[in-house]
Design an enzyme around this catalytic site. Structure first.
Site, short mmCIF file in Angstrom:
data_model
loop_
_atom_site.label_atom_id
_atom_site.label_comp_id
_atom_site.label_asym_id
_atom_site.label_seq_id
_atom_site.Cartn_x
_atom_site.Cartn_y
_atom_site.Cartn_z
N SER A 6 63.84 37.57 20.61
CA SER A 6 62.37 37.46 20.56
C SER A 6 61.99 36.00 20.38
CB SER A 6 61.83 38.23 19.37
OG SER A 6 62.16 37.56 18.17
N ASP A 7 60.82 35.60 20.88
CA ASP A 7 60.28 34.33 20.42
C ASP A 7 60.01 34.50 18.92
OD1 ASP A 7 59.30 31.81 20.09
OD2 ASP A 7 57.89 31.88 21.76
N TRP A 8 59.87 33.38 18.22
CA TRP A 8 59.82 33.41 16.76
C TRP A 8 58.58 34.18 16.26
CZ3 TRP A 8 64.13 32.37 18.28
CH2 TRP A 8 65.15 31.88 17.50
#
Ligand code: BGC
Length: 811
Positions: free
Chosen positions: A225-227
């Protein structure tokens, strides 16, 4: 095979809680180790221009390469590969296994805040540069995570925006670079974007992640996932996302184990995700007993790679009367003007930030290259809205304190800026730290009214020479936690000081983020003490620059964007150079026709003064070797080898796609496949500079072109008809035989580099890919080969085509 069999056995040895735990970060950058199966902790770090490592601090410097826009401007996938190898070397040096890069979203509009961090408006150029980069990094035994999958092309409402785009638009444009990279370079990771696409947030997008990326293209790596992008345990697990970052408080881990126990997620799905994570660990050498197959390649010199990319990416867009290259022997006096000439913007802001070791500014680079000339510097116009960090004349120590004010650690710092993201420096006790203080002395060179400013959220006390300039609380604005914390407004104060008289200075900050429980796993402390000595005001600065330029043999003006107008976390609102830089260029150019403007920006800016200047060179964000490369190019030791990876408008008002603001959370890509040069050509308007444009120091005559349908090779004969040896990027575009309103007038299908001495003829060979004429057919939901007649057009840019070859029955 062996690797997969072993991994399957290892998965079988783990209990559900361990497996679920392995799919969530144990902190901001790392995964948990599982010693029982020989799994070490896998460490991730941003890219794409350097490897920051887990410590967000200048004390742990990194090689800084030029911005991705610059890398794409080289049009050289092999150079991108070399850059990738260097980054792998940096990653290994810093104990990093996974590089969070490259960024391959498209330049849909020049307003995109992370435009500088992406390669191009063209999916093929993006894909080929990205594939070169991924190959290079992974040849070095380090994983890439190609990001951000997909349609993450602007920043407004970036965590939630739902992009609505037709399938054809996604297939032909936005998915295309990912497809090229997955098929050609086999990346070990992909990052799922924050945004949604057509109603589903990307971390949960089963169709695009499982069906397209994995099943159709054969991607076998992890999707991270992106952060903080992951929202829902069950939907993310079933949607194909393997890793939730950062942790430990996230949708995987205990929440995932529970979802399995409740029957909402089959355990087999978790096993597949764990197997992918173990394969990643094996590939990067973090799984004992499973060989990665990696042998260390030859060491590269980081500064050399930075310098090579910077010189090769510089794009010359104007060179009136062949002002460039300058002849060092003719120069007695040189005016170097601009805030960015002294403090170059070497890289773009946000998560791509890395801390350089040594930086050569344009001023230092020119001084070093011109030992026989008098190089005079003036700031001219300073676009920065924050003061530079206190440095010259300061002797400073950074002290970390506990809640009672006792010192926990202290060390000398060259300047008063601090960024702790993810981790505190080793010497600092993360549990006990509650305050940070810059303290020391300042000996002013000039007397008068000095300006001090500080950035930082929390309770602060600023004291200079025994006077308390501020004692209060500074609170965040806005609701994007990342930008609120990064984009700190500055509070400024003045105080009179006497030249040569040393005074004590202190900025004590109790950061909001340290208020409870110390730094913890999510440390986020950013603060700076700025300073400006008394000096001439803005009008006088321009006058001074004009006067110096008038008396000089040549004037070099470096103009730039600032972190306030071009960075991650927000989109741009205009393309104007900030502050009074346009006025500065006009005034200097009027005073000296031999004025060279260097544009230090990661993405397009308006250049209303273009025709009034002698020469204009685009240097992007040029990385740590900025000044060395610039001097080489200006003085002709190197040719400015770059070609535009994106079309530059003369004015924002002319740009075909400018909408980045969602309406009720939705951003429609209503322009379909018409972005960049595809859109300019449809609109019939001319930009300032077309995609592919760049002058170099010689001339080229395109003599003939021949297409061999059997080998699909286009052979182009061209001659260096100018006075110097040079390198040319031969570009091949494909155009439908009959104009078709539903298709772009032409699109890039290949390119090649050639080098030739003056007068020499050379042959460029471009293999036209088999899918050059395919179109996504929404009716059948698949690709269709357009077998009608097409033209292959050859030229120097999308707007400067020199030859064309007709083909029948497709290509
Ligand atoms: C960015 C990513 C980056 C991540 C970790 C996010 O805000 O969108 O590109 O890799 O932060 O720093």
């Amino acid at each position: 095979m062996q690797q997969h069999a072993t991994i399957a056995e290892l998965v079988g040895k783990l209990d559900l809680d361990t497996k679920a735990g392995l799919l969530a970060g144990q902190d901001i950058w790392t995964l948990p180790a599982v010693p029982e199966i020989g799994l070490r902790s896998v460490v991730m770090s941003d890219g794409p221009v350097g490897v920051r490592g887990v410590r967000w601090t200048p004390e742990d410097p990194s090689v800084v390469l030029p911005s991705p826009t610059a890398l794409a401007a080289t049009w050289d996938p092999e150079l991108a590969r070399r850059a990738g190898r260097l980054l792998a070397q940096e990653a290994r040096r810093k104990g990093v296994h996974v590089l969070l890069a490259p960024t391959v979203n498209l330049h849909r509009t020049p307003l995109g805040g992370r435009h500088f961090e992406c390669y191009s408006e063209d999916p093929l150029l993006t894909g080929l540069i990205g594939a070169g980069y991924v190959r290079g990094v992974q040849e070095g035994g380090v994983a890439t995570t190609v990001k951000h999958f997909v349609a993450n092309d602007s920043e407004t409402e970036r965590y939630t925006v739902d992009v609505r785009a037709e399938e054809r638009t996604l297939r032909e444009l936005y998915l295309r670079p990912f497809e090229i990279i997955v098929r050609e370079a086999r990346p070990w990771g992909v990052m799922a974007a924050y945004n949604g696409v057509n109603g589903s947030t990307m971390t949960e997008h089963a169709r695009l992640q499982n069906e397209v990326l994995r099943a159709e293209w054969g991607f076998d790596g992890v999707i991270v996932s992106d952060w903080t992008a992951a929202r829902d345990t069950v939907r993310a697990a079933l949607g194909g996302m393997d890793l939730a970052m950062p942790g430990p408080h996230t949708v995987y881990g205990p929440a995932l184990a529970q979802a399995v126990r409740e029957g909402a997620v089959p355990e087999q799905v978790v096993d597949t995700m764990v197997a992918r994570v173990l394969l990643l660990a094996a590939r990067v050498g973090a799984l004992d007993g499973v060989p990665s197959g990696f042998t260390a390649p030859e060491e590269l010199d980081g500064n050399e790679v930075a310098r090579e990319v910077a010189a090769r990416s510089a794009v010359l867009v104007r060179n009136d009367n062949a002002l460039l290259p300058l002849r060092a022997e003719d120069l007695r006096t040189v005016a170097v003007i601009g805030a960015a000439a002294d403090e170059a913007r070497i890289l773009g802001g946000g998560s791509a930030t890395v801390f350089p070791g040594e930086v050569v500014s344009p001023l230092a680079g020119l001084r070093a290259a011109l030992p026989g000339a008098e190089v005079r510097y003036c700031v001219g116009a300073d676009p920065r809205t924050t003061l530079p960090p206190a440095r010259d004349g300061f002797e400073l120590t950074l002290v970390a304190r506990d809640g009672a004010g006792a010192e926990l650690a202290s060390y000398a710092v060259p300047e008063a800026g601090l960024t702790w993201i993810g981790e505190v420096p080793e010497a600092v006790d993360a549990e006990r730290v509650r305050a940070v203080e810059f303290t020391g002395t300042f000996t002013p060179e000039v007397g008068g009214s000095h300006e001090f400013g500080f950035r930082g959220l929390g309770e602060a006390v600023l004291t200079v020479n025994g006077r308390v300039l501020f004692d209060g609380v500074s609170l965040p604005e806005g609701d994007d936690p990342f930008t609120a914390a990064m984009d700190l407004s500055e509070r400024r104060f003045r105080t009179d000081l006497v030249a040569g008289e040393t005074v004590r200075v202190s900025l004590l900050l109790h950061p909001l983020t340290l208020a409870e429980g110390g730094a913890g796993p999510f440390v986020f402390v950013v603060t700076a003490l700025g300073h400006a000595a008394p000096g001439p005001g803005p009008d006088a600065q321009i006058e001074q620059a004009v006067a110096v330029a008038r008396e000089s043999d040549v004037a070099v003006v470096v103009v730039s964007t600032t972190e306030e107008v071009e960075s991650e976390g927000f989109d741009r609102t205009d393309l104007a150079l900030p502050g009074r830089q346009d006025e500065l260029v006009r005034r200097v150019a009027a005073a000296n026709p031999r004025t060279v403007v260097v544009v230090n920006a990661g993405s397009p800016v308006e250049m209303p003064w273009l025709e009034q200047t002698g020469a204009v060179l685009l240097s992007w964000f040029p990385g740590q070797a900025a000044g060395t490369a610039l001097a080489e190019v200006l003085l002709g030791a190197r040719e400015p080898g770059g070609r535009l990876p994106t079309t530059w408008p003369a004015r924002l008002a002319d740009a075909p796609v400018v909408r980045v603001k969602p309406e009720q959370g939705v951003l429609h890509y209503e322009e379909g496949v018409f972005i960049g040069y595809r859109a300019w050509q449809r609109a019939g308007t001319a930009p300032a500079h077309w995609f592919g444009h760049g002058l170099g120091y010689t001339e080229w005559t395109y003599e003939s072109a021949r297409f061999d349908p059997a080998s699909r090779t286009l052979e182009v004969e061209l001659r260096n008809s100018g006075p110097r040896a040079g390198r040319e990027v031969v570009q091949v575009y494909c155009a439908p035989g009959e104009p078709d309103p539903n298709r772009p007038a032409r699109w890039l299908v290949g390119f090649a580099q050639v080098h030739a001495e003056p007068g020499e003829s050379v042959l460029a060979r471009v293999t036209v890919p088999g899918d050059a004429t395919r179109v996504w057919d929404s009716g059948v939901g698949g690709w269709r080969q357009d077998t009608g007649p097409h033209l292959l057009e050859v030229g120097r840019s999308a707007g400067d085509l020199r030859l064309s070859v007709g083909t029948v029955n497709g290509l």
